[in-house]
Write a protein that holds these residues in place. Structure first.
Motif, mmCIF file in Angstrom:
data_model
loop_
_atom_site.group_PDB
_atom_site.id
_atom_site.type_symbol
_atom_site.label_atom_id
_atom_site.label_comp_id
_atom_site.label_asym_id
_atom_site.label_seq_id
_atom_site.Cartn_x
_atom_site.Cartn_y
_atom_site.Cartn_z
ATOM 1 N N THR A 132 1.733 2.198 4.088
ATOM 2 C CA THR A 132 0.856 3.319 3.732
ATOM 3 C C THR A 132 1.294 4.543 4.523
ATOM 4 O O THR A 132 1.834 4.424 5.637
ATOM 5 N N VAL A 197 0.949 5.424 -5.632
ATOM 6 C CA VAL A 197 1.726 4.266 -5.196
ATOM 7 C C VAL A 197 3.172 4.488 -5.611
ATOM 8 O O VAL A 197 3.476 4.676 -6.800
ATOM 9 N N THR A 216 2.015 3.147 -0.335
ATOM 10 C CA THR A 216 0.907 3.961 -0.828
ATOM 11 C C THR A 216 0.855 5.270 -0.042
ATOM 12 O O THR A 216 0.714 5.257 1.189
#
Length: 224
Positions: A132, A197, A216
């Motif tokens: 992320t 994403v 992400t």
């Protein structure tokens, strides 16, 4: 005694002559390292001997009166007989990069051999460091995807939310690794306007589906 005339071999055993030929030779194959590779060679009725060679080295012999003579567990065969002829299927187990090259079916007659090519490929690793990533509004970010230990070097592509990203948005560099393997480094540059994403895809011919790694990117609105 064996006499050779044109493309036929005549065995006087006694007085009988046998002339046979290759009906269908092997076809090219591309496989992943560690898997099996299979090649078929069909010869006409009356055949006497069939020899399989890998890069010029004999690896398996099939004799009509005796059957297969296997000298290595990695090279075995299955045989099929029909009214039209005899088919020998060479099976290469646990394929290795060094197996890549010319696979030949030879029946020991003038001009009577047929060959194909084997390509053994290696499915390496693929990763993006961060799973992320938070990005502020109007900020540009670089996402790095690395492929290590492939053969050949993989084709790299990027996707966002199931849509391919234009190639102008990323740069991919390939380099030579160890043990005849290849690496690739792909850098995607983007300015996010929403959370999304991102998927990095690495592909070679032997893979049924590309290998992928995802990250992400969380869009942080500065007004919040």
């Amino acid at each position: 005694v064996v006499y050779v005339f044109t493309d036929c071999v005549f065995f006087f055993l006694p007085g009988l002559g046998f002339c046979y030929s290759i009906i269908n030779g092997p076809s090219n194959a591309t496989v992943l390292a560690g898997s099996e590779a299979r090649f078929n060679c069909t010869v006409s009725v009356g055949w006497v001997i069939l020899i399989w060679l890998s890069n010029g080295n004999p690896v398996l012999t099939v004799i009509n009166s005796q059957g297969a003579v296997e000298t290595s567990d990695r090279f075995t065969s299955q045989n099929y007989t029909s009214s039209n002829g005899f088919t020998s299927e060479l099976i290469i187990h646990n394929t290795q990069l060094s197996d890549s090259g010319k696979i030949e079916c030879n029946i020991q007659q003038l001009s009577e051999s047929s060959f194909a090519f084997l390509s053994v490929q290696v499915n390496g690793s693929l990763f993006i460091k961060n799973s992320t990533l938070a990005v502020k509004e109007n900020s540009t970010v670089e996402i790095v995807c690395e492929a290590l230990g492939w053969a050949p070097a993989p084709d790299i592509a990027w996707m966002t939310n199931d849509s391919f990203i234009d190639k102008s948005k990323y740069v991919t560099q390939q380099s030579q690794g160890s043990n005849h393997l290849h690496n690739a480094l792909s850098i995607l540059t983007l300015t996010p306007t929403d959370t999304e994403v991102l998927t990095c895809l690495a592909d070679i011919e032997a893979l049924p589906n590309p290998q992928n790694a995802t990250v992400t990117v969380i869009f942080v609105n500065s007004t919040i």
